[in-house]
Motif scaffolding. Structure first.
Motif, PDB file in Angstrom:
ATOM      1  N   UNK A   8     -20.629   9.985  16.923  1.00 17.93           N
ATOM      2  CA  UNK A   8     -20.103   8.635  16.714  1.00 17.93           C
ATOM      3  C   UNK A   8     -19.106   8.304  17.819  1.00 17.93           C
ATOM      4  N   UNK A   9     -18.991   7.016  18.147  1.00 17.60           N
ATOM      5  CA  UNK A   9     -18.098   6.585  19.219  1.00 17.60           C
ATOM      6  C   UNK A   9     -16.878   5.870  18.646  1.00 17.60           C
ATOM      7  N   UNK A  10     -15.695   6.013  19.207  1.00 19.94           N
ATOM      8  CA  UNK A  10     -15.339   6.915  20.311  1.00 19.94           C
ATOM      9  C   UNK A  10     -15.185   8.358  19.822  1.00 19.94           C
ATOM     10  N   UNK A  11     -15.691   9.248  20.643  1.00 22.96           N
ATOM     11  CA  UNK A  11     -15.789  10.645  20.242  1.00 22.96           C
ATOM     12  C   UNK A  11     -14.457  11.287  19.852  1.00 22.96           C
ATOM     13  N   UNK A  12     -13.406  11.035  20.687  1.00 24.40           N
ATOM     14  CA  UNK A  12     -12.146  11.740  20.418  1.00 24.40           C
ATOM     15  C   UNK A  12     -11.541  11.267  19.096  1.00 24.40           C
ATOM     16  N   UNK A  13     -11.704   9.976  18.786  1.00 23.92           N
ATOM     17  CA  UNK A  13     -11.174   9.468  17.517  1.00 23.92           C
ATOM     18  C   UNK A  13     -11.882  10.146  16.350  1.00 23.92           C
ATOM     19  N   UNK A  37      -0.355  17.292  13.340  1.00 29.64           N
ATOM     20  CA  UNK A  37       0.129  16.337  14.345  1.00 29.64           C
ATOM     21  C   UNK A  37       1.093  17.030  15.305  1.00 29.64           C
ATOM     22  N   UNK A  38       2.016  17.817  14.736  1.00 30.45           N
ATOM     23  CA  UNK A  38       3.002  18.504  15.575  1.00 30.45           C
ATOM     24  C   UNK A  38       2.309  19.524  16.481  1.00 30.45           C
ATOM     25  N   UNK A  39       1.298  20.207  15.927  1.00 28.99           N
ATOM     26  CA  UNK A  39       0.507  21.142  16.735  1.00 28.99           C
ATOM     27  C   UNK A  39      -0.104  20.437  17.934  1.00 28.99           C
ATOM     28  N   UNK A  40      -0.604  19.250  17.721  1.00 29.96           N
ATOM     29  CA  UNK A  40      -1.190  18.474  18.812  1.00 29.96           C
ATOM     30  C   UNK A  40      -0.125  18.117  19.847  1.00 29.96           C
ATOM     31  N   UNK A 124      -4.398   7.016  16.854  1.00 31.10           N
ATOM     32  CA  UNK A 124      -3.126   7.377  17.491  1.00 31.10           C
ATOM     33  C   UNK A 124      -3.253   8.736  18.183  1.00 31.10           C
ATOM     34  N   UNK A 125      -3.888   9.701  17.510  1.00 28.55           N
ATOM     35  CA  UNK A 125      -4.048  11.038  18.096  1.00 28.55           C
ATOM     36  C   UNK A 125      -4.936  10.991  19.343  1.00 28.55           C
ATOM     37  N   UNK A 140       4.661   7.580  18.759  1.00 31.05           N
ATOM     38  CA  UNK A 140       3.686   7.627  17.675  1.00 31.05           C
ATOM     39  C   UNK A 140       4.458   7.955  16.403  1.00 31.05           C
ATOM     40  N   UNK A 141       4.434   7.042  15.469  1.00 30.84           N
ATOM     41  CA  UNK A 141       5.196   7.255  14.233  1.00 30.84           C
ATOM     42  C   UNK A 141       4.227   7.544  13.096  1.00 30.84           C
ATOM     43  N   UNK A 142       4.405   8.707  12.486  1.00 34.96           N
ATOM     44  CA  UNK A 142       3.575   9.121  11.346  1.00 34.96           C
ATOM     45  C   UNK A 142       4.488   9.185  10.122  1.00 34.96           C
ATOM     46  N   UNK A 143       4.244   8.338   9.155  1.00 36.72           N
ATOM     47  CA  UNK A 143       5.122   8.303   7.979  1.00 36.72           C
ATOM     48  C   UNK A 143       4.478   9.042   6.812  1.00 36.72           C
TER      49      UNK A 143
END
Ligand SMILES: [Zn+2]
Length: 484
Positions: A8-13, A37-40, A124-125, A140-143
């Protein structure tokens, strides 16, 4: 990763979305997803911090030559609503969500999918990871815990963010920009009651039921009846015709739902029951005509009660209670003067319970304008005072007042025309969003919300339209470039 999503496109998403599906993240239990997320961020050598509530912000420097641009924040919530069909075995705390592809939509197998807000997070990732996009400085804010009470956004401390422009990626219709939301606040009303024996009388159960109900923000303008208000009205009509004594009055169960059913127990001489029934029938038939377009299944019943129930209220308490319920406002109180169809201010009379010595009533008020919300609550407080009731008004959550002159809105409309060949539909919603709370902590923050097309969020029918995800990401990439 789930094979369904491969290709599926976009691949990274979709790659990130596939990982999100594998990490349990129901509201209140989103720590593992935060760790991902923090690992990324660590893997990409980006600065990150996590506050006490669990909210995370990751910073990414501008692409070459764009570091003079204002910082843009991309925001989404880490948690998801975990719901499943009753015939499905699924442990949300341990098992991954199983995705399926059906007619161009991705959905889960009998459970919520978490595309709300998983697709926003994955976008976002993907931006965070990419080395080829053009953008200014990014945050990038992750709540955490959006779905059960916006608690993550509520706990963000001023200073947590540097950015002055924020894109919230938690909207559910491609081609729409959301630029405002309602603030909301409840009032808990306590009316002291006295009870008094009534002598020998018959006890009758009066019910109104079959109303459509719905969400007190999203559905408030659809003209649906409030079962509690309607029952109070029937009793007031009956009072005009004959004396009776009220012992029970109850209905509604959620502060954010329009009540669908309500019931009362009344006492009157058995010889007058037939007369009472015909007064009630005549009143209900008239009311039904008022609501004939919307409330097709509205029904009522009146029957001898088998319960030996509580003593009836003293006549003065009965008058105060019925009067109070009639006087409390319900429904739309004002529409927005510029944005077509947007409810600006409303109130929902949500729940009534009778205890031996008091009535508890919950009202839920909303407005996109803080002062208008305050005015409704003041109105309710004064009505309570006149009825001899106490109004407890805890702090609510702030709204997000639409700004049709927002510079980011103008810029993003241009991008929208370029990408899709037409301007986005600009709207606001009459319910709470994290933007309201974030805007309050960071005055002057220019905000906009958009997203791919998601249907039936919060239910096992939740699904996201694959093609819209591609459009959403293309738009996001172009928007970041335009703002840099
Ligand atoms: Zn959401």
């Amino acid at each position: 990763m789930s094979e369904v999503l491969a290709g599926l496109k976009p691949e990274s998403l979709w790659k990130h979305f596939g990982r999100i599906l594998e990490i349990p993240h129901c509201s209140g239990r989103e720590k593992a997803l935060g760790d991902y997320v923090i690992g990324e961020a660590k893997r990409l050598n980006l600065d990150w911090k996590r506050d006490e509530a669990g909210n995370i912000v990751v910073s990414k420097p501008a692409s070459p030559g764009r570091d003079r641009a204002e910082t843009v924040i991309l925001q989404g919530h880490l948690d998801m609503v975990c719901e499943k069909n009753s015939d499905v075995q699924h442990d949300f705390g341990k098992q991954p969500i199983i995705a399926e592809l059906k007619n161009g939509w991705v959905q889960a197998r009998g459970t919520t999918l978490g595309s709300d807000n998983g697709i926003g997070l994955a976008a976002a990732l993907a931006v965070m990871e990419s080395g080829s996009l053009v953008h200014g400085p990014l945050e990038f804010l992750f709540t955490v815990d959006e779905e059960t009470g916006l608690t993550g956004a509520r706990k963000i401390q001023p200073g947590f963010l540097k950015g002055t422009r924020m894109m919230n990626l938690d909207s559910e219709e491609l081609g729409t920009f959301t630029i405002g939301c309602a603030g909301g606040a409840d009032t808990e009303i306590t009316l002291p009651l006295r009870r008094q024996p009534a002598g020998k009388q018959g006890r009758y159960l009066l019910k109104v039921l079959g109303f459509r109900g719905g969400h007190s923000g999203i559905d408030i303008h659809l003209g649906r009846a409030n079962a509690l208000k309607l029952l109070a009205r029937l009793l007031a009509e009956l009072e005009e015709n004959m004396p009776f004594r009220l012992a029970v009055f109850e209905g509604g169960n959620k502060h954010n739902a329009i009540p669908r059913e309500a019931w009362a127990e009344i006492l009157l001489p058995e010889s007058r029951a037939g007369e009472a029934e015909s007064v009630l029938k005549e009143s209900f038939d008239k009311i039904k005509v008022e609501y004939q377009v919307v409330e097709k299944d509205a029904a009522w019943s009146f029957a001898k009660s088998k319960s030996r129930g509580p003593q009836p209220l003293a006549p003065s308490s009965q008058r105060s209670l019925i009067g109070l319920l009639l006087a409390l406002p319900h429904g739309v109180l004002a529409m927005h003067p510029e944005i077509a169809g947007l409810v600006e201010t409303s109130n929902n009379v949500a729940i009534v319970r009778l205890k031996p010595a008091r009535a508890q009533i919950t009202c839920s008020s909303r407005s996109s304008i803080a002062s208008a919300l305050r005015a409704v609550r003041l109105n309710i407080k004064v009505i309570c005072r006149m009825a001899g009731a106490k109004a407890h008004q805890p702090e609510g959550y702030p709204g997000w007042m639409p700004d049709l002159n927002s510079p980011m809105l103008k810029a993003l409309q241009d991008v929208h025309v370029r990408v899709f060949g037409k301007p986005a539909v600009v709207g606001a919603i009459h319910a709470g969003l994290e933007c309201g709370l974030i805007g309050e902590k960071f005055p002057g923050m220019d905000m906009i919300s958009f997203g791919p097309t998601i249907q039936h969020p919060h239910s096992p029918e939740e699904r996201v339209y694959v093609e819209s995800v591609d459009g959403f990401f293309t738009f996001l990439v172009q928007a970041l470039s335009a703002l840099s």
